[in-house]
Write an enzyme that holds these catalytic residues in place. Structure first.
Site, PDB file in Angstrom:
ATOM      1  N   SER A  12       1.311  -1.284   0.335  1.00 32.76           N
ATOM      2  CA  SER A  12      -0.155  -0.069   0.095  1.00 32.76           C
ATOM      3  C   SER A  12       0.473   1.216   0.123  1.00 32.76           C
ATOM      4  CB  SER A  12      -1.285  -0.091   0.957  1.00 32.76           C
ATOM      5  OG  SER A  12      -1.985   0.692   0.982  1.00 32.76           O
ATOM      6  N   HIS A  39      -2.748  -0.792  -3.744  1.00 34.34           N
ATOM      7  CA  HIS A  39      -3.661  -0.308  -2.935  1.00 34.34           C
ATOM      8  C   HIS A  39      -3.775   1.316  -3.941  1.00 34.34           C
ATOM      9  CE1 HIS A  39      -4.510  -1.832   1.091  1.00 34.34           C
ATOM     10  NE2 HIS A  39      -4.532  -2.942  -0.416  1.00 34.34           N
ATOM     11  N   ASP A 130      -4.626  -4.378   5.942  1.00 31.50           N
ATOM     12  CA  ASP A 130      -5.214  -5.910   4.482  1.00 31.50           C
ATOM     13  C   ASP A 130      -3.893  -6.322   4.502  1.00 31.50           C
ATOM     14  OD1 ASP A 130      -6.483  -6.539   2.805  1.00 31.50           O
ATOM     15  OD2 ASP A 130      -6.014  -5.071   0.964  1.00 31.50           O
TER      16      ASP A 130
END
Length: 342
Positions: A12, A39, A130
């Site tokens: 991310s 992401h 995540d």
């Protein structure tokens, strides 16, 4: 130890730099496909070009239902979850997970399901958590779990979460991860090739529903405030109430929910119509300024308009409404739908 047949990587914040460093250090002869989720949301992404520019392995955005091969990097495109199903890549516009689409967990879960002990999951720099649950699933099925050392990560939250919740096989500085991945994939045997799992609880891949099936909701929510409703029965009357104090009999509840459903769907028709108009205005602007994206704006406008009409037709279809047929009222004291004795 089984050699890894596929490498799944999630990142991310700070991930572009980390992934470029990783790609630059991997050999052209890398013996497994690499599947990457960063992401990026719905924003345009040039990550494949950036990865291809720094290393010998070609990188590309994944395409739906394509096969994937060793020595290549496949990147989840914007606004699509990327999963593995029956030896191919699938792109899904299913609900966001952890506020993200593409998200890391769907990929990791599907890789764990399809490859079992021949899967490897890698979590790099990023915020929040995540990838943790997906990495846990890879571990549960016997795969290899790797995270970037949180002290080495530009944004340590994602790898730190994984380190806390998953029994890791490797926690390394970024510079040491490429050598590990080469080791994990070297001399892979035919016996280490993908497996197919049909175990219950695995990720479901339904072509009819674009890979997603509805689960039963945790709770029915209040039409007034959105709070969870608790069902109770008084005599033969079914009631629903929320913690704020809103309460409904079953008949009123059904009608209120249907009214809210219709309101939301008609709002969606309005938004689609507005998108069609916005895209049309952008097409006119592009045409007047000489830009070359006129056709794309026109196509987007027509698509939105087509879907607005389809949704409007859906709203205006006949709906099955058992709450209006008097059965519930008849079960509640022999009264008709108006509440009068028969």
């Amino acid at each position: 130890m089984a050699r890894s047949a596929v490498i799944a990587i999630g990142a991310s914040a700070g991930g572009v730099s980390a992934l470029r460093s990783l790609a630059a250090a991997l050999p052209e002869t890398f013996a497994a496909p690499i599947l990457v989720v960063l992401h990026v949301g719905a924003h345009r992404s040039e990550l494949p070009e950036l990865l291809s520019a720094v290393g010998p392995m070609p990188a590309k955005h994944a395409e739906d239902d394509e096969a994937f091969h060793p020595g290549n990097i496949y990147v989840a495109p914007p606004d699509r979850h990327m999963i593995v199903a029956e030896g191919r890549l699938r792109l899904l516009r299913t609900p966001k997970e952890n506020w993200a689409r593409p998200a890391i967990d769907p990929l990791f879960r599907s890789v764990a399901e399809s490859y079992g002990p021949n899967a490897a999951g890698v979590i790099l720099t990023g915020n929040l958590n995540d990838g943790t649950l997906g990495l846990l699933e890879i571990k549960r099925r016997g795969g290899i779990t790797v995270v970037q050392n949180p002290r080495d990560a530009a944004h340590p939250e994602m790898p730190r979460s994984a380190a806390v919740h998953v029994s890791l096989d490797h926690c390394l500085p970024l510079v040491e991860i490429p050598e590990l991945l080469v080791e994990l994939t070297t001399n892979r045997k035919e016996a280490d090739m993908p497996i197919t799992s049909t175990q219950p609880g695995a990720v479901r891949h339904s072509a009819e529903n674009n890979g997603w099936e509805l689960e039963r909701p945790v709770a029915v929510t209040c039409p007034d405030c959105g709070g969870a409703l608790k069902r109770s029965v008084e005599g033969s009357i079914v009631k629903f109430g929320c913690h704020i104090g809103h309460s409904y009999t079953a008949e009123v509840m059904a009608s209120a929910h249907f009214d809210e459903l219709e309101r939301v769907m008609r709002a969606a028709v309005r938004f689609l119509n507005e998108r069609a108009e916005f895209c049309l205005q952008m097409a006119e602007h592009s045409q007047s300024t000489g830009f070359d994206d006129v056709a794309d704006w026109h196509a987007a406008s027509q698509q939105a308009l087509d879907r607005a009409y389809k949704l409007r037709d859906l709203v205006e279809q006949d709906w099955i409404t058992p709450e209006t047929n008097g059965r519930l009222a008849s079960a509640s004291g022999g009264r008709d739908p108006a509440g009068l004795p028969r």
